[in-house]
Design a protein around this motif. Structure first.
Motif, mmCIF file in Angstrom:
data_model
loop_
_atom_site.group_PDB
_atom_site.id
_atom_site.type_symbol
_atom_site.label_atom_id
_atom_site.label_comp_id
_atom_site.label_asym_id
_atom_site.label_seq_id
_atom_site.Cartn_x
_atom_site.Cartn_y
_atom_site.Cartn_z
ATOM 1 N N ALA A 83 0.860 -1.190 0.000
ATOM 2 C CA ALA A 83 0.000 0.000 0.000
ATOM 3 C C ALA A 83 0.890 1.231 0.000
ATOM 4 C CB ALA A 83 -0.895 -0.010 1.241
ATOM 5 N N TRP A 84 0.781 2.045 -1.058
ATOM 6 C CA TRP A 84 1.638 3.239 -1.161
ATOM 7 C C TRP A 84 0.871 4.470 -0.713
ATOM 8 C CZ3 TRP A 84 6.005 1.017 -1.557
ATOM 9 C CH2 TRP A 84 6.220 -0.055 -2.433
ATOM 10 N N GLU A 85 1.377 5.118 0.337
ATOM 11 C CA GLU A 85 0.771 6.376 0.771
ATOM 12 C C GLU A 85 1.180 7.461 -0.217
ATOM 13 O OE1 GLU A 85 -1.369 6.814 3.005
ATOM 14 O OE2 GLU A 85 -1.236 5.028 4.274
ATOM 15 N N THR A 86 0.239 8.307 -0.633
ATOM 16 C CA THR A 86 0.577 9.333 -1.615
ATOM 17 C C THR A 86 0.464 10.753 -1.069
ATOM 18 O OG1 THR A 86 -1.661 9.529 -2.512
ATOM 19 C CG2 THR A 86 -0.239 7.831 -3.471
ATOM 20 N N GLY A 113 11.055 2.634 -4.893
ATOM 21 C CA GLY A 113 10.629 3.236 -6.149
ATOM 22 C C GLY A 113 11.695 4.183 -6.652
ATOM 23 N N LYS A 114 11.250 5.256 -7.288
ATOM 24 C CA LYS A 114 12.204 6.208 -7.850
ATOM 25 C C LYS A 114 12.984 6.896 -6.718
ATOM 26 C CE LYS A 114 12.137 10.010 -11.267
ATOM 27 N NZ LYS A 114 13.491 10.020 -11.606
ATOM 28 N N HIS A 140 8.641 10.755 -7.328
ATOM 29 C CA HIS A 140 8.560 9.420 -6.738
ATOM 30 C C HIS A 140 7.135 8.872 -6.854
ATOM 31 C CE1 HIS A 140 9.568 6.211 -3.853
ATOM 32 N NE2 HIS A 140 8.390 6.445 -3.308
ATOM 33 N N LEU A 141 6.155 9.743 -6.600
ATOM 34 C CA LEU A 141 4.768 9.283 -6.545
ATOM 35 C C LEU A 141 4.162 9.090 -7.937
ATOM 36 C CD1 LEU A 141 3.447 11.478 -3.602
ATOM 37 C CD2 LEU A 141 3.712 8.985 -3.612
ATOM 38 N N ARG A 142 4.574 9.919 -8.880
ATOM 39 C CA ARG A 142 3.955 9.871 -10.206
ATOM 40 C C ARG A 142 3.980 8.453 -10.764
ATOM 41 N NH1 ARG A 142 2.790 14.861 -13.355
ATOM 42 N NH2 ARG A 142 2.213 15.067 -11.190
ATOM 43 N N GLU A 143 5.115 7.818 -10.596
ATOM 44 C CA GLU A 143 5.296 6.444 -11.049
ATOM 45 C C GLU A 143 4.201 5.535 -10.459
ATOM 46 O OE1 GLU A 143 9.638 4.747 -11.136
ATOM 47 O OE2 GLU A 143 8.621 4.073 -9.330
ATOM 48 N N ASN A 155 -2.803 14.929 -4.881
ATOM 49 C CA ASN A 155 -2.480 13.506 -4.974
ATOM 50 C C ASN A 155 -3.749 12.665 -4.824
ATOM 51 O OD1 ASN A 155 -2.401 14.445 -2.166
ATOM 52 N ND2 ASN A 155 -2.115 12.282 -1.736
ATOM 53 N N GLY A 156 -4.642 13.155 -4.001
ATOM 54 C CA GLY A 156 -5.909 12.463 -3.806
ATOM 55 C C GLY A 156 -6.682 12.426 -5.109
#
Ligand code: SF4
Lengths: 244, 492
Positions: free
Chosen positions: B134-137, B178-179, B199-202, B232-233
């Motif tokens: 689970a990735w927190e964004t 990740g990145k 990092h999150l875009r990926e 991000n949401g």
């Protein structure tokens, strides 16, 4: 007008000079104040620690002692707050309709000292004299539970000789909080340390407030720090005259 | 992965450790002061703020009063709009539902919108156990997750971190999951946010399944609402194919119009903004636009328990704005971790015992983690009288021990005090004894308060809690009561 002094258990046992000052001040303003000797405590130590059953006989003693007076005056924001906002909780818990009725009747005629002076007697200049540099801490219950507003400041501003200085972050809690000071002593002391620092920053000689329990906490820390600031209850400043 | 609060000590012990962390004290004092000032400014602009608070409290109170009906309406509206509604009694049921939906799509990861409900049920850890990452964004949640840390604030879970610490966490950990962060990463906020964005875009672009909560669930239209600052949401809510939202049953409001006061109260109370940058609303599935499979998990997990509490149920009005944390003098000094829950601060001190009961020592310590100063009640946008609920929960703690075989020292002391305070003759007797003690202390004390009164310095035993840092005035030789009797009220 029949006026009773609710001196509070803390003042009765630890700070009788505050009680004497209220008596002197009210007499000076032409109020014949009585001390019903059946009084004890408002019950706050039990209520705020969660001992509601234990508070029932204490609240019963309170309403009996002050029955029949037109006004009950107390030199404590938190005890007035307790009578006005917490006695009903205790009375409900007792399941005794007579006690519910009695607290509903006693609460609204219980006044914190500055409320009584400004709202009931209509005075802000009580003829006091206090030639010192003073800073005022508004205690949480007088500020937020009772809403005394700036009444204490208005009274202090009229005191002759006084040099009033603003306390930074004045409205932040000092950390006393009744049994909180013991159950969470470390947090209480951390809060008190910041309050004491703000008091020292004012360069005041005297810290004044309307509650001796908060003052016992802040004053105890200032004393331990040898800060050279003494704590004085509002009533004692208002009862000071040129002669005294 | 982030840790859990399981096994945390009771509040006073945890607070003592936190108070010794000077960096934490400084970070918190700075952050809470900044956000407090921002809130005060934008609240002062609203002329009818007090009316707005009443309206907000009214909307939530009305929804709670008839909760079952509104939930059924919500379920019907959602179903009509193409969403699938699930009911979860507790954390385990809710986590299992999310895991099985994810598995059904053959996914081994989900992108997450910041959500308190999923933090409450420990969803990330449960999914991890099922082989799902689970990735927190949300930026602050990402900092907590990368740092193997625990959240310490509802709105800004990494409020206890400063930018130097965040830079270090990004540099050390981003590459593992990740990145990686650029090698020359500085601690400028814009640079840190830039690294997080990359990092999150990926993750946004790859994720098939997204998990969110909701700030509000509108019964009549079947609409979920997420309010956020970063965008991000919005990415999570629109890009993936499948969206699962875990929503506490107390989030329901009756009508679309009910959102009006809520959406005005929330941003000003939480981030101190007039309006939050992103408000996303969705009602089920929109063909060809956004997620084509929408699930809503309606979560109880103790909420019906809180609802049954006459005094405490008002806590379910909470919109998780964090204003009460930011003004709380206790929170400001000890931070969020000491509360041992994803819900810290004043609201946590009432919500945790209401949801879970007070049978464990850690939860039972929370209602006492307050000086009852009332600052929280003053700022709460939905007028939750937190001090009164705290006192009521203290009574619940005391009552839960009434049948203990061996009463605690505190219970005995309280009973003795109440006995003395029930009759003025007993009190007078106690005061005479204290007067004698006062004379002895005054005679032998070497501590003098400013002004000249004798005092006790550091004392051992039960008095240590007070005298460890505060001098204690010696009791006066004569109580007020004795003075009044002796002088006839000062007339003699
Ligand atoms: S209790 Fe009130 S102030 Fe605290 S988070 Fe909830 S809504 Fe905000």
């Amino acid at each position: 007008m029949r006026v009773a002094l609710q001196v509070t258990c803390v003042n009765d046992a630890m700070f009788p000079d505050t009680g004497k000052a209220v008596v002197r001040l009210l007499r000076h303003l032409g109020v014949d104040v009585d001390f019903p000797s059946a009084q004890t405590c408002c019950g706050q130590p039990m209520v705020n620690t969660g001992y509601l059953d234990e508070a029932v006989p204490v609240v019963r003693t309170f309403v009996r002692a002050f029955a029949g007076y037109d006004a009950v005056v107390t030199p404590s924001g938190s005890c007035a707050g307790s009578a006005r906002h917490q006695h009903s909780i205790v009375a409900e818990r007792s399941g005794d309709p007579a006690l519910v009725a009695a607290v509903a009747e006693t609460g609204p005629r219980t006044y914190e000292l500055s409320e009584f002076l400004v709202d009931v007697l209509g005075v802000t200049d009580v003829g006091a004299y206090f030639p010192h540099r003073v800073t005022y801490h508004p205690t949480c219950h007088s500020l937020r539970m009772l809403g005394v507003g700036d009444r204490p400041q208005r009274l202090l501003e009229q005191v002759r000789g006084i040099e009033l200085v603003d306390l930074p972050m004045a409205e932040e809690c000092c950390g006393f909080g009744g049994t909180f000071a013991l159950k969470n002593a470390d947090t209480s002391i951390a809060m008190g340390a910041d309050k004491a620092r703000h008091v020292r920053d004012t360069g005041a000689e005297v810290l004044v407030a309307g509650d001796n329990s908060c003052l016992m906490h802040i004053g105890g820390m200032l004393s331990r720090q040898r800060a050279g600031v003494r704590v004085v209850h509002l009533a004692e400043i208002l009862a000071s005259t040129e002669e005294s | 992965m982030s840790g859990t609060f399981v096994g945390m000590p009771a509040f006073p012990t945890a607070a003592r450790a936190a108070l010794g962390d000077t960096q934490l004290r400084r970070n918190l004092a700075h952050a809470t002061q900044t956000i407090r000032d921002k809130r005060a400014l934008v609240v002062a602009e609203v002329e009818d703020w007090e009316d707005l608070r009443l309206a907000g409290a009214g909307v939530k109170e009305a929804a709670l009063r008839d909760l079952a009906t509104h939930l059924e309406t919500l379920e019907a509206s959602l179903t009509r709009a193409g969403a699938t509604v699930h009911w979860a009694r507790d954390a385990a049921e809710a986590c299992a539902i999310v895991a099985s939906i994810t598995h059904a799509h053959g996914a081994d990861e989900v992108a997450k919108v910041k959500s308190m409900a999923t933090a409450e049920i420990g969803l990330n850890e449960a999914l991890e156990a099922e082989g799902i990452a689970a990735w927190e964004t949300d930026l602050a949640e990402l900092i907590v997750q990368l740092g193997d840390d625990l959240p310490s604030h509802i709105l800004v879970p990494a409020i206890h971190r400063n930018r130097a610490e965040i830079r270090e966490i990004f540099q050390r950990r981003m590459g593992d999951v990740g990145k990686a962060a650029p090698a020359d990463l500085s601690d400028e906020p814009a640079v840190l946010a830039g690294a997080a964005r990359e990092h999150l875009r990926e993750k946004f672009l790859r994720a098939k399944v997204a998990v969110s909560g909701a700030n509000f669930a509108v019964a009549d239209t079947g609409t979920l609402v997420v309010v956020e600052s970063e965008g991000n949401g919005r990415m999570c809510l629109t890009l993936p194919e499948v969206l699962v939202s875990v929503v506490g049953i107390e989030k329901v409001v009756a009508t679309w119009a009910d959102l009006d006061p809520m959406l005005r109260l929330l941003p000003r109370s939480s981030t101190g903004e007039r309006m939050n940058p992103y408000t996303s609303t969705w009602s089920g599935v929109s063909p060809g636009d956004g997620p084509q499979e929408v699930h809503v998990v309606l979560l109880d997990n103790g909420r019906t328990r809180a609802l049954a509490d006459d005094v405490g149920r008002q806590a379910l009005r909470c919109i998780r704005c964090s204003a009460c944390l930011n003004v709380c003098p206790v929170y400001e000094r000890v931070g969020g971790h000491a509360y041992g829950s994803v819900y810290p601060g004043p609201i946590g001190a009432i919500l945790n015992p209401l949801l879970n009961g007070v049978s464990d020592e850690q939860t039972a310590s929370l209602p006492y983690a307050s000086s009852l100063c009332g600052a929280c009640f003053e700022v709460c946008p939905v007028r939750i009288d937190i001090p009164s609920v705290l006192v009521d929960q203290r009574a619940a703690v005391v009552d839960s021990h009434r049948n203990d075989r061996v009463p605690s020292a505190e219970a005995l002391a309280m009973k003795a005090t109440a006995w003395a305070f029930s009759d003025s003759r007993r009190l007078a007797w106690a005061e005479r004894a204290s007067g004698i003690a006062g004379r002895v202390i005054t005679r032998f004390s070497r501590t003098t308060l400013p002004g000249g009164r004798a005092a006790s310095g550091r004392l051992p035993g039960p008095a240590a809690g007070w005298t460890g840092a505060r001098d204690l005035p010696a009791p006066p030789a004569e109580s007020f009561r004795e003075w009044w009797d002796r002088t006839d009220g000062g007339q003699r």
